[in-house]
Design an enzyme around this catalytic site. Structure first.
Site, PDB file in Angstrom:
ATOM      1  N   ASP A   1       0.821  -1.210   0.000  1.00  0.00           N
ATOM      2  CA  ASP A   1       0.000   0.000   0.000  1.00  0.00           C
ATOM      3  C   ASP A   1       0.852   1.255   0.000  1.00  0.00           C
ATOM      4  OD1 ASP A   1      -2.664   1.315   0.429  1.00  0.00           O
ATOM      5  OD2 ASP A   1      -1.687   1.946   2.289  1.00  0.00           O
TER       6      ASP A   1
ATOM      7  N   GLU B   1       1.284  -0.471  -5.098  1.00  0.00           N
ATOM      8  CA  GLU B   1       0.323   0.597  -5.357  1.00  0.00           C
ATOM      9  C   GLU B   1       1.129   1.898  -5.355  1.00  0.00           C
ATOM     10  OE1 GLU B   1      -3.134   3.417  -3.762  1.00  0.00           O
ATOM     11  OE2 GLU B   1      -1.704   2.449  -2.449  1.00  0.00           O
TER      12      GLU B   1
END
Length: 724
Positions: free
Chosen positions: A406, A459
């Site tokens: 993330d 990401e």
């Protein structure tokens, strides 16, 4: 004035005031002035015995008791009477061998080279000197004193004080006869301020269900894995590169719930979610973080228990069962993993021992103001051991097939979401976090060494170069990266009324300029359907029919465009509302034809994607794609080929609600073409403007020697295959 403890040494004073860093120097068997003695500390005892005829003598009015006489063998038991008159029998924790941890483990941890630190840090059921109990260990180098506390000792930090391993700041203690399931925390006294506070165990493998915040002792796993065939297949070198990958992103707490609003358990999800996703044809599940987090609304991205699967849905073994069942049903499992930040909750990692231990001390480096969280100190060796161990923990002990890392951009850039003067440049004056870059490269290198076939997916929302290239050529070493640019451009284009799309045609074509610079995943994720962004269906313009047609077209574009696919739950049946983590999806929508038709479309797109090698074999290589026509902005039509050695498909997309009859496109090969997919088909809720077999003509068109004329359905995409 009479002294309170006239007979006590400074070390005994420190122990009684809970300021001693090594209680073994005072407690247990001691040799003082050539005499063997045994000393115990029991604050809630009024009398203590080794045996009925061997009482220990209390030292003054303290909680210290001593025995001077024939020494019992180690470890020894104590009988003691509490202040309420109850009698207890227990082994003395300070009668067991110490130290418990090896110097080699401590050395590797301090060097940032221990990649399985959870195996010696945290709470571990084990046997010492033939007695079962729990071994505790925690890193807190700036603490004056650390104790294990819980119901078993009335949360009294004086009772089970831990021993520090000098030089590395790790505290350890074996507590005998402590059962699994025991709830505990660490009570920590800061060296300078003497302030005392409670912390959950950073390495705990189990945590209480919110709103409670303590850790608990997890039993040794009893799960017997049955996915060996899956793991062997996964480990084939670079098998993922040319395999179809269609990912269903899911938040376990809101995919489905019981009628009373309670969560489904991991085992119930295995019974319901797995067959649903498999029937739709997805190849992988991606779970929003399942690490323990106190706030449901954080969706798991503000993690406190990095090694603890959330107890919302069951035990760690229940999660293992769920993943095992996925693998036995040929379904991979990816996990969202959050090494970029952590929350400031008082029981968590923040200022863990009274100092900035896991985070950078300077808020210009150590704080995400947008998120109200703290940033890991990637330059600290022990933090690297923590994070890399955590990644390998999920991959090795839960057989996770990949980690979606993330917010990588927030890790890479020192000035991420900061104004001038709010960040500190690196040593060369730049905005790159050099320590974080080195950490990410180390992380990916170690993961690929330790877990062959596992995927690391970034990401990363900027144009940072070589995210998915090997570390030995200067890359970050990820396998894949979310294509955030393609996603934003595509949704920007699709949100336009078709009458204006001619002026935004570049949003469809620009992405191909960089499509093969990285290994891309095409994501329509949870982030796109929250916080006022509206659901995918509600992003689409027009009346009800056009919105559904636009969404069918969007999915056709996604599934035929180069790159792996990701869709957040609910999108597959055109969920009408924004996602809300506090309630289940609106499954009743499937009673309506347009919604059930959308679900069928996604299922058929997955089947198409998996069946035809041309749609997936070269997802990351230019050899698998060529434009047929990218210039027809006036009619908002694009056409391209997807190909491999033994297959070639033509994709034509019409982004206006106007049917186009006699639309001519060039084709490389002469022959007979048939329509193998049409998003306007009746079964999907479309108007059923379709094509029969199409025979090419020797009429040059679009720089090709041959051409065919097709009928383009409104707001729809078609896929053609040459059959002869």
């Amino acid at each position: 004035m009479t002294e309170i403890y006239p007979i006590l040494t400074p070390a005994q004073h420190a122990l009684l005031s809970a300021r001693h860093h090594n209680p073994f120097e005072v407690l247990g068997r001691q040799l003082e002035n050539g005499e063997n003695l045994l000393r115990v500390h029991l604050p809630h005892a009024v009398a203590v015995w080794l045996s009925p005829d061997a009482p220990l003598q209390r030292l003054g009015d303290t909680a210290l008791f001593e025995w001077r006489g024939e020494m019992p063998s180690l470890p020894y038991q104590l009988q003691w009477q509490a202040q309420d008159g109850t009698l207890h029998t227990t082994y003395d924790p300070y009668s067991f061998p110490s130290p418990l941890l090896t110097d080699f483990d401590l050395h590797l941890f301090a060097q940032g080279q221990h990649f399985y630190a959870q195996r010696f840090l945290g709470a571990h059921p084990c046997e010492v000197a033939g007695i079962e109990g729990v071994r505790f260990a925690v890193w807190a180098p700036n603490a004056q004193r650390v104790s294990v506390v819980g119901d078993f000792n009335q949360w009294d930090g004086r009772i089970h004080q831990m021993r520090v391993r000098e030089g590395v700041g790790i505290w350890e203690l074996f507590i005998p006869q402590l059962p699994t399931g025991t709830v505990y925390k660490y009570e920590i006294s800061h060296r300078e301020t003497q302030s005392v506070f409670l912390k959950a165990d950073p390495y705990a493998q189990g945590a209480e269900k919110r709103p409670n915040t303590a850790s608990y002792v997890v039993p040794i796993t009893q799960h017997q894995w049955d996915d060996q065939a899956w793991l062997e297949q996964r480990a084939q070198p670079n098998a993922w590169l040319r395999q179809p990958m269609s990912i269903y992103e899911v938040h376990l707490g809101s995919w489905q719930r019981h009628a009373d609003g309670e969560f489904l358990s991991y085992r119930e999800l295995a019974e319901q979610l797995i067959p649903y996703v498999k029937k739709l044809g997805f190849t992988h599940l991606e779970l929003l973080p399942v690490s323990e987090h106190p706030l449901d609304a954080s969706w798991g991205y503000q993690t406190v228990g990095f090694f603890a699967p959330t107890s919302r849905y069951g035990s760690p073994d229940d999660l293992r069962y769920f993943i095992d069942q996925c693998h036995q049903n040929d379904l991979g499992v990816l996990l969202d993993w959050v090494p970029g930040h952590f929350p400031k909750d008082a029981h968590g990692l923040a200022w863990f021992d009274g100092t900035a231990l896991y985070e950078y001390a300077d808020p210009r480096q150590g704080e995400h103001r947008d998120w109200g969280t703290l940033i890991f100190n990637y330059g600290r060796n022990e933090v690297r051991s923590f994070l890399i161990s955590n990644a390998l923990y999920w991959l090795s002990e839960f057989h996770i097939d990949g980690l979606r890392v993330d917010a990588v951009a927030s890790i890479l850039y020192l000035d991420y979401s900061r104004q001038a003067g709010e960040w500190i440049p690196n040593q060369y004056g730049g905005n790159e976090n050099l320590e974080a870059i080195d950490f990410l490269r180390q992380l990916n290198t170690i993961v690929h060494q330790e877990c062959p076939g596992v995927l690391m997916i970034a990401e990363e929302s900027t144009s940072w170069p070589q995210v998915t290239r090997p570390t030995w050529v200067g890359g970050l070493g990820f396998n894949m990266k979310w294509n955030m640019g393609w996603m934003h451009d595509t949704l920007t284009y699709m949100s336009q009324d078709p009458i204006f799309r001619a002026y935004h045609h570049q949003h469809l074509t620009f992405g191909m300029l960089y499509a093969f610079s990285e290994n891309f995943v095409l994501p329509f994720s949870h982030d796109e359907v929250v916080h006022g962004k509206r659901s995918l269906l509600d992003k689409m313009p027009g009346d009800s029919w056009q919105r559904f047609a636009n969404l069918r077209l969007l999915f056709t574009y996604q599934w035929t465009y180069p790159g792996k696919k990701l869709l957040f739950m609910g999108g597959e049946f055109a969920h009408g509302l924004e996602w809300n983590e506090a309630r289940a999806l609106e499954w009743s929508l499937l009673d309506y034809p347009h919604h059930s038709g959308m679900q069928l479309l996604v299922s058929d797109l997955n089947q198409l994607y998996r069946q035809y090698d041309a749609l997936h074999r070269y997802d990351f290589e230019g050899a698998g794609f060529s434009w047929v026509d990218c210039h027809d902005a006036g009619q908002s039509v694009i056409a391209y080929m997807r190909r491999c050695e033994d297959d070639e498909l033509v994709v034509i997309l019409n982004f206006t609600p106007v049917p186009r009859h006699g639309y001519r496109i060039g084709v490389y090969h002469p022959g007979l073409y048939r329509e193998i997919f049409n998003s306007d088909a009746q079964q999907y809720g479309g108007s059923h403007v379709t094509n029969s077999e199409l025979l090419s003509e020797e009429l040059p068109w679009m720089n090709q020697r041959h051409s065919i004329t097709v009928t383009l359905p409104p707001l729809a995409g078609i896929v053609l295959q040459r059959v002869i």
